[in-house]
Design an enzyme around this catalytic site. Structure first.
Site, mmCIF file in Angstrom:
data_model
loop_
_atom_site.group_PDB
_atom_site.id
_atom_site.type_symbol
_atom_site.label_atom_id
_atom_site.label_comp_id
_atom_site.label_asym_id
_atom_site.label_seq_id
_atom_site.Cartn_x
_atom_site.Cartn_y
_atom_site.Cartn_z
ATOM 1 N N LYS A 40 32.592 11.871 91.954
ATOM 2 C CA LYS A 40 33.578 12.264 92.858
ATOM 3 C C LYS A 40 34.693 13.791 92.054
ATOM 4 C CE LYS A 40 36.967 9.598 90.056
ATOM 5 N NZ LYS A 40 38.593 8.991 89.964
ATOM 6 N N TYR A 263 54.838 39.733 88.525
ATOM 7 C CA TYR A 263 55.881 39.612 89.439
ATOM 8 C C TYR A 263 57.269 39.550 88.952
ATOM 9 C CZ TYR A 263 52.517 39.865 93.653
ATOM 10 O OH TYR A 263 51.642 40.505 94.803
ATOM 11 N N MET A 310 48.018 35.314 92.113
ATOM 12 C CA MET A 310 46.973 34.650 93.304
ATOM 13 C C MET A 310 45.501 35.001 92.722
ATOM 14 S SD MET A 310 46.895 34.519 97.051
ATOM 15 C CE MET A 310 48.351 34.101 97.889
#
Length: 367
Positions: A40, A263, A310
């Protein structure tokens, strides 16, 4: 999310290691038990189709989470039995029956909805789920189980199996485990008849509770070479991690003392510092929590500095390196190693989650 084959960030999956781990488990468990690996969540991030095909000759069947995962295996010509461990909507049982996919029957209410469907049910196979203390899905008393068996027989549904899942088999304190075991055994003793498959053994139970003799052993995280307890319990035999995560340096620069990185300007250099950029970020499953952790470059630990972005992150280097230099995020480089469990400990989570969060954007390379 689309895989990025032109981006040199890769999860390298050793299929031989997975096979070797299964072989070791086969020697450890009862000789009459079948191993049904859990593939799974894309085989815990390793690739469900590739893993299933690689180990099919060693196992009795496969366990998946939902119907779509099962259909994917069938679409890729995986022919071994498949059990869906979670409940599915009753309207889709005809799909499962047509593809020879066994379903978890979590309650009498669910089964009543199934028989109301205008579907051919004689090819449908069910495993009754028993909630012995996990508190997730499944029946909790033998009366409901027997009513389900009676209803299944009435509509020619194949009552193929019954199972439960242990919540604490990977813990040193086995009080809860024994309580669940007793509850499951009590239900089994009161069943109107026994099915072909009775199973409760997950990876941890197979490792540390060998007294459990089951028709099916549901093998999960340790098939992929990881300890389900993290570092709490010692494994009874060695297994080999099957996944390493690597990337490369795409940019290198020296910045002056007092400059900031990332950041929020959360990291400030105290001296002239070599900074390298690595093409992996939180969109790939390498979360912002990894700030301050380490990676390996040329066998040496290098700190992740500034907030993980990101798509990229920055690391502090001991010197300048050529573009394209390998960066190891999970795995071994020379004498040093970073394990999935090390990453999990840093994040305050479990090794399962680290693997499952590795996104499809990271290409998988199989060896």
């Amino acid at each position: 999310m689309k895989t990025s084959p032109h981006r040199n960030t890769s999860a390298i999956v050793d299929l031989k290691a997975i096979r070797n781990n299964i072989e070791k488990f086969k020697k450890h468990i009862h000789p009459n038990a079948e191993i049904w690996p859990a593939v799974k969540a894309d085989a815990y991030g390793h690739g469900s189709v590739e893993v299933s095909k690689a180990v099919s000759d060693l196992v009795g069947g496969f366990c998946v989470s939902n119907l779509d995962e099962a259909i994917e295996l069938r679409n890729h010509l995986v022919t071994k039995p498949i059990l869906v461990l979670s409940g599915i909507v009753p309207e889709d049982v005809d799909i499962a029956a047509a593809l020879n996919i066994s379903l978890t029957a979590p309650s009498l209410e669910w089964l009543k909805l199934v028989v109301q469907e205008e579907a051919e049910l004689s090819d449908l196979k069910i495993h009754i789920g028993v909630d012995s203390g996990m508190g997730r899905i499944g029946i909790r008393d033998v009366e409901e189980a027997n009513q389900m068996i009676e209803l299944a027989d009435k509509y020619a549904i194949n009552f193929e199996g019954i199972f439960t899942h242990f919540a604490t088999a990977d813990m040193a304190d086995d009080t809860k485990f024994k309580d669940q075991q007793a509850r499951f055994n009590k239900i089994m003793a009161g069943l109107s008849r026994k099915p072909k498959f009775v199973h409760s053994t997950n990876t941890a139970a197979a490792l540390w509770h060998k007294e459990q003799v089951q028709a099916i052993e549901r093998l999960g995280i340790s098939m992929y070479g990881l300890n389900p307890s993290g570092k709490t319990l010692e494994l009874p035999f060695e297994i080999e991690p099957a996944l390493s995560l690597v990337s490369e340096l795409t940019h290198i620069k020296k910045i002056a003392a007092g400059e900031t990185v990332g950041y929020g300007a959360t990291y400030e250099t105290s001296e002239e510092t070599w900074i390298g950029t690595v093409p992996i970020g939180y969109a790939d499953g390498w979360t912002r929590q990894m700030q301050g952790f380490k990676v390996l470059v040329n066998g040496e630990f290098c700190e992740i500095v500034g907030r993980v972005c990101m798509d990229q992150m920055m690391i502090k280097l001991d010197k300048s390196y050529p573009l394209g230099t390998k960066v190891t995020l999970i795995g071994r480089d020379k004498t040093n190693e970073i394990t999935t469990t090390d990453v999990a400990d840093w994040r305050g989570t479990i090794n399962y989650e680290v693997l499952c969060l590795l996104s499809d954007r990271i290409k998988r390379i199989y060896k």
